[in-house]
Motif scaffolding. Structure first.
Motif, PDB file in Angstrom:
ATOM      1  N   TYR A 210      63.201  30.818  73.883  1.00  0.00           N
ATOM      2  CA  TYR A 210      62.892  32.186  74.248  1.00  0.00           C
ATOM      3  C   TYR A 210      61.573  32.663  73.644  1.00  0.00           C
ATOM      4  N   CYS A 230      62.674  29.116  78.066  1.00  0.00           N
ATOM      5  CA  CYS A 230      63.648  30.208  78.193  1.00  0.00           C
ATOM      6  C   CYS A 230      64.926  29.907  77.429  1.00  0.00           C
ATOM      7  N   ARG A 238      66.739  35.588  82.111  1.00  0.00           N
ATOM      8  CA  ARG A 238      65.717  36.372  82.814  1.00  0.00           C
ATOM      9  C   ARG A 238      64.354  35.686  82.670  1.00  0.00           C
ATOM     10  N   TYR A 240      62.133  35.339  84.759  1.00  0.00           N
ATOM     11  CA  TYR A 240      61.069  36.087  85.434  1.00  0.00           C
ATOM     12  C   TYR A 240      60.388  37.081  84.505  1.00  0.00           C
ATOM     13  N   ASP A 241      61.044  37.439  83.398  1.00  0.00           N
ATOM     14  CA  ASP A 241      60.379  38.318  82.427  1.00  0.00           C
ATOM     15  C   ASP A 241      59.141  37.638  81.850  1.00  0.00           C
ATOM     16  N   PHE A 242      59.268  36.339  81.517  1.00  0.00           N
ATOM     17  CA  PHE A 242      58.108  35.607  81.015  1.00  0.00           C
ATOM     18  C   PHE A 242      57.005  35.574  82.071  1.00  0.00           C
ATOM     19  N   GLU A 244      56.437  37.559  84.631  1.00  0.00           N
ATOM     20  CA  GLU A 244      55.816  38.857  84.871  1.00  0.00           C
ATOM     21  C   GLU A 244      54.872  39.239  83.743  1.00  0.00           C
ATOM     22  N   THR A 245      55.246  38.917  82.508  1.00  0.00           N
ATOM     23  CA  THR A 245      54.364  39.186  81.369  1.00  0.00           C
ATOM     24  C   THR A 245      53.086  38.378  81.473  1.00  0.00           C
ATOM     25  N   TRP A 314      63.936  31.212  90.534  1.00  0.00           N
ATOM     26  CA  TRP A 314      63.477  32.455  89.914  1.00  0.00           C
ATOM     27  C   TRP A 314      62.087  32.270  89.300  1.00  0.00           C
ATOM     28  N   ASN A 388      69.654  42.837  86.926  1.00  0.00           N
ATOM     29  CA  ASN A 388      69.190  41.669  86.175  1.00  0.00           C
ATOM     30  C   ASN A 388      70.374  40.822  85.722  1.00  0.00           C
ATOM     31  N   HIS A 392      70.687  39.143  90.843  1.00  0.00           N
ATOM     32  CA  HIS A 392      69.243  39.383  90.905  1.00  0.00           C
ATOM     33  C   HIS A 392      68.618  38.597  92.056  1.00  0.00           C
ATOM     34  N   ARG A 394      64.898  37.368  93.883  1.00  0.00           N
ATOM     35  CA  ARG A 394      63.447  37.190  93.741  1.00  0.00           C
ATOM     36  C   ARG A 394      62.839  36.942  95.109  1.00  0.00           C
TER      37      ARG A 394
END
Length: 479
Positions: A210, A230, A238, A240-242, A244-245, A314, A388, A392, A394
């Motif tokens: 993570y 992850c 999640r 996709y959080d990575f 998107e960041t 994802w 989430n 979820h 995508r």
């Protein structure tokens, strides 16, 4: 005497062949080959490959992965599992007196063999010079043997040795950078690699669970693209959080998930193990061959092929340029009756054809037929609530509007805005489990349209493929 043509060709061929190196695309969003073709990173975590397998097994393993559509094999030179002291299959250790300045030629001849076999099959080796425990004392392992001086020399040795091979360098090895001194050691190793290989190969960094390499290293000149791990803590991570960041970090660099949840690994395995003993679990948890007998010991269960596919799709639909599969038995090359770091359900050979590994060929197939490098994440086309969790959704649309992809992880109904696809769409259901498609038909340009997958529930994931009728796209396999 005139040489036979075949012998002349054998002699001259190396003069005309150029190793296929991996580069960063001009838009800094994905990877490509040296001839400008998009490179789809479908990796496998074979961390102990150099350390534990003999040549026959290594060759068999590589052929299996090539046949399944993998493109990258991630393996470690100075391995995690007592890699400095425990010899390889031929009785050789990598370093003389654990000194990075004194590599053992015999050990590296075995590494050479595996790299060469991978090259013959068109595979790229994601080579970790060392597991991270040889640089930092964090999280055990070790011993720590690197400093700035010998890290540079070891990097230069490796870079020069493999400068003409299809390699991507991966520093780190499941460790984050704890302080400035550790960063200097990794920087020295990277600079050594670059000097040795003439800057022919990309370099990235594999962090701890993570975490992402960008957190401490994004502005390092040697870091060509970011990877994140992850991890193995729960289903429906999640990831996709990575993505998107990292899509919003400047300067832009490609990114990928280099270690998601492994197939067949227990969820939060660390809560059920005691590594202070020779066996990390009570004896009755294991069979005589040391595979798991009592699955109930791991109260949260195991990750399976469904988790593998969810995280893969994802990631890609959130903007990642690659994805690395993993299996608990394969990363450690667990042999029945042998020792293990984390107890396994099978021997590594039996794990080669697990369903999650089989589904990687279909990941590669769809993202070559609907090219991954054109995808632009677009969550605005998903109408209604988008939680989430397992429900979820995508979505991504090709930059030229030639197609749209929407992933339903548990076969949930999809309400999609089609107005962005200006000529209407030809719709398909693509089955990620077998690579076959069912044609839905032609649908007009609608601001809201509901799609109902052929089946639903865990293990019934579906990819909605929406093609522009005017686009010249490759055919999908039909039922």
């Amino acid at each position: 005497m005139k040489q036979p043509v075949s012998l002349l060709l054998l002699f001259l061929l190396p003069l005309f062949l150029k190793a296929q190196f991996i580069e960063v695309s001009k838009n800094n969003s994905y990877l490509e080959t040296s001839d400008g073709e998009p490179f789809l990173w479908i990796g496998d975590t074979a961390w102990e490959l150099f350390h534990r397998l003999n040549r026959e097994d290594a060759t068999m393993y590589l052929k299996n992965r090539e046949e399944k559509g993998f493109s990258v094999i991630q393996a470690v030179v100075l391995a995690e599992r007592d890699g400095l002291n425990k010899p390889n299959a031929y009785g050789e250790i990598p370093l003389i007196e654990k000194d990075p300045i004194q590599p053992n030629e015999k050990y590296f001849e075995h590494v050479d063999f595996i790299v060469n076999e991978a090259e013959k099959l068109g595979l790229v080796v994601g080579m970790l010079p060392t597991w991270g425990d040889k640089v930092t004392p964090a999280h055990g392992g070790g011993p720590v043997i690197f400093n700035e001086h010998n890290a540079f020399i070891f990097g230069e040795f490796l870079g020069n040795r493999y400068k003409n091979k299809p390699i991507v360098w991966i520093l780190g090895g499941d460790r984050n950078v704890a302080n400035e001194q550790e960063k200097l050691v990794w920087r020295a190793m990277a600079n050594g690699l670059k000097k040795g290989d003439g800057e022919n190969h990309l370099i990235t960094y594999h962090p701890r669970g993570y975490s992402s390499s960008h957190e401490k290293l994004h502005h390092e000149d040697w870091l060509d693209f970011n990877t994140y791990q992850c991890g193995h803590s729960h289903h429906y991570m999640r990831v996709y959080d990575f993505a998107e960041t990292l899509s919003n970090v400047e300067p832009r660099k490609p990114f990928l998930d280099a270690e998601p949840a492994y197939e067949d690994i227990p969820v939060e395995f660390w809560n059920y193990l005691d590594w202070s003993n020779s066996l990390p679990v009570p004896e009755d948890v294991l069979k005589d061959d040391h595979t798991i007998a009592k699955r109930a010991h791991f109260e949260q269960g195991f990750f399976d092929d469904h988790d593998v596919r969810v995280h893969a799709y994802w990631n890609f639909l959130a903007g990642a340029c690659g994805y690395t599969y993993g299996n608990n038995a394969i990363w450690q090359m667990f042999e029945e009756g042998g020792d293990m770091a984390i107890p396994c359900l099978t021997d590594w050979r039996d794990a080669l054809d697990r369903p999650g590994a089989e589904s990687m060929r279909f990941v590669r197939e769809i993202f070559e037929k609907r090219p991954f490098h054109l995808l632009v994440p677009n969550q605005s086309v998903i109408l209604g609530n988008n939680p989430n969790d397992s429900l979820h959704v995508r979505a991504a649309v090709a930059s030229d509007k030639s197609f749209m992809l929407v992933y339903a992880g548990v076969g949930q109904k999809l309400n999609i805005d089609l107005s962005e696809m200006q000529s209407g769409v030809i719709a398909w259901w693509y089955n990620p489990r077998n690579g076959k498609a069912t044609k839905i038909g032609k649908i007009k340009n609608e601001s809201s349209y509901q799609f109902v997958p052929p089946s639903s529930g865990k293990g019934n994931d579906w990819l909605l493929v929406l093609d522009n009728p005017k686009a010249k796209l490759k055919n999908l396999k039909l039922w």
